[in-house]
Design a protein around this motif. Structure first.
Motif, mmCIF file in Angstrom:
data_model
loop_
_atom_site.group_PDB
_atom_site.id
_atom_site.type_symbol
_atom_site.label_atom_id
_atom_site.label_comp_id
_atom_site.label_asym_id
_atom_site.label_seq_id
_atom_site.Cartn_x
_atom_site.Cartn_y
_atom_site.Cartn_z
ATOM 1 N N TRP A 34 60.472 42.356 -45.938
ATOM 2 C CA TRP A 34 60.958 41.330 -47.060
ATOM 3 C C TRP A 34 61.292 40.199 -46.268
ATOM 4 C CZ3 TRP A 34 61.323 46.372 -48.477
ATOM 5 C CH2 TRP A 34 60.930 46.552 -49.731
ATOM 6 N N LEU A 35 61.421 39.952 -44.856
ATOM 7 C CA LEU A 35 62.199 38.509 -44.259
ATOM 8 C C LEU A 35 61.136 37.456 -44.723
ATOM 9 C CD1 LEU A 35 63.138 38.186 -40.795
ATOM 10 C CD2 LEU A 35 61.947 36.663 -41.869
ATOM 11 N N GLN A 36 59.879 37.423 -44.804
ATOM 12 C CA GLN A 36 59.206 36.169 -44.909
ATOM 13 C C GLN A 36 59.039 35.951 -46.364
ATOM 14 O OE1 GLN A 36 55.267 35.864 -42.611
ATOM 15 N NE2 GLN A 36 56.472 35.528 -40.641
ATOM 16 N N PRO A 37 58.526 37.079 -47.173
ATOM 17 C CA PRO A 37 58.372 36.808 -48.581
ATOM 18 C C PRO A 37 60.005 36.183 -49.287
ATOM 19 C CG PRO A 37 57.515 38.964 -48.218
ATOM 20 C CD PRO A 37 58.102 38.315 -47.012
ATOM 21 N N ILE A 38 61.083 36.721 -48.814
ATOM 22 C CA ILE A 38 62.357 36.159 -49.417
ATOM 23 C C ILE A 38 62.585 34.632 -48.995
ATOM 24 C CG2 ILE A 38 64.694 36.358 -49.519
ATOM 25 C CD1 ILE A 38 64.476 39.477 -49.621
ATOM 26 N N THR A 39 62.467 34.469 -47.484
ATOM 27 C CA THR A 39 62.807 33.139 -47.207
ATOM 28 C C THR A 39 61.906 31.988 -47.482
ATOM 29 O OG1 THR A 39 61.662 33.737 -44.991
ATOM 30 C CG2 THR A 39 64.025 34.168 -44.936
#
Length: 404
Positions: A34-39
């Motif tokens: 989820w790190l890249q989709p959320i950020t």
């Protein structure tokens, strides 16, 4: 008065405990996806996401001590119910949080508290009390292997949920799924424990003071600190590290799944060996092996093949520390306060997790690279290998109670 309460069957304890750990740890291991989709969608830095997950690990560690106390006193069942509800609320809140502060409260504090009540310390307390000592290390290995299988099973599922439904809806689906812990918790309702005549009882304060005065307990906490630093840094930041190297998101998902698959074997083997070999030497070998694996991974050119080989090797060593460390705590101090003492040792793990995940995001934002954190992970692996060797494994000597 003699104890007459009939214990739970070993099959029931292992089945329900393993399925709960599969869910709780399986979901947790996929958070790096989820790190890249959320950020990217929220316009946050990687440090913002990393700080929330770091808070999650610290919350898990701190609250885990108190969850362990409650589980030892009231039984695991009630703690598991509370943990399952908190997990569902935390995942839903993680999906709906519009600001970094709310994200840190839900993804961080709430989910950390939920993991404290649904993972190893609570489950291992039941195993310690319900399964004979001669099978305890093996049984803990089985439970840890279930957590690893959860990673192998859940990480690809989570990746597909994100791809098919979007990251918001994927988290809401997981929030519903984690509530399966509730019916499984009924299988871990322990019978009322009756005090055996002449058995020495300790208060919580006495047990804590005894443990912290015993040098080997501090060494186990320090070694677990390193374990947390390494596995959470790799688990959360390796997907982004691989994408920075030009590899596809599928490589990251498959590598995390491979870590989970090979750790099924690693944790089972470690738990089984713990019945036969010196546990301190097993731990030293695991930490030293991690240092070698990370070093070679950084030396070899990055490719899908090198990533998968590294994932398999580091996976074999991933959570194999868990059954051995917890079996050592039970072996040294007994099982009366096992969940609580395991919670204290795990607090060391989670302080390391906090630093590993936060430092990864902080140094990446400052330097544009994860290299420094990789080097720290190598040095810590050597350190942990060395400090586990002096651990004394014999049961702690206690004065016999005075009988009237």
């Amino acid at each position: 008065m003699n104890a007459t309460a009939r214990p739970l069957s070993m099959f029931q304890v292992l089945l329900c405990g393993a399925m709960i750990v599969t869910l709780s740890m399986g979901i947790r291991h996929g958070f790096g996806l989820w790190l890249q989709p959320i950020t990217q969608e929220q316009g946050w830095t990687r440090q913002t996401f990393s700080l929330a997950i770091a808070i999650q690990n610290l919350s898990w560690g701190v609250i885990g001590v108190f969850a362990g106390m409650l589980a030892d006193k009231l039984g695991a069942f009630r703690v598991l119910l509370i943990g399952a509800v908190l997990y569902a609320v935390g995942l839903a809140g993680m999906a709906l949080s519009p600001t970094p502060l709310l994200f840190a409260m839900t993804a961080g504090v709430l989910i950390g508290a939920a993991q404290a009540g649904t993972t190893y310390a609570v489950i291992y307390g039941v195993i310690g009390r319900q399964i004979p000592a001669e099978r305890r290390s093996w049984a803990m290995g089985v439970a840890a292997a279930a957590g690893s299988f959860g990673q192998f099973l859940m990480v690809p599922i989570e990746g597909q949920l994100i791809a098919q439904l979007g990251w918001h809806t994927a988290l809401l689906v997981l929030a519903a799924l984690v509530l399966l812990v509730v019916p499984l918790a009924f299988g871990l309702r322990e019978p009322a424990r009756v005090v055996v005549a002449g058995h020495r009882e300790q208060t919580i304060a006495q047990a804590v003071m005894e443990a912290f005065r015993y040098p080997s307990f501090g060494l186990l906490m320090a070694g677990y600190f390193v374990c947390g630093f390494q596995v959470v840094f790799i688990g959360v930041h390796m997907p982004s590290y691989l994408r920075d190297k030009g590899l596809s998101p599928e490589v990251a998902s498959y590598s995390l799944a491979l870590i989970g698959l090979f750790n099924v074997f690693g944790t089972y083997v470690a738990g089984s060996l713990g019945q036969k070999l010196a546990k301190r030497k097993i731990l030293a070998a695991i930490y030293f092996g991690r240092a070698i694996a990370i070093t070679l991974f950084l030396i070899v050119p990055v490719s899908p093949l090198s990533v998968y080989v590294f994932a398999a090797v580091i996976g074999f060593l991933w959570l194999s520390t868990v059954p051995v460390t917890n079996a050592l705590v039970a072996q040294i101090f007994g099982v009366a306060h096992l969940s609580m003492l395991s919670g204290f040792v795990f607090l060391g793990h989670q302080v390391g997790s906090f630093l590993g995940v936060w430092l990864g995001g902080f140094l990446y934002d400052r330097t544009g690279s994860y290299d420094v954190v990789w080097y720290i992970a190598i040095a810590l692996g050597v350190f942990a290998a060395l400090i586990n060797l002096p651990v004394k494994e014999n049961a702690i000597a206690r004065p016999m109670p005075q009988l009237a």
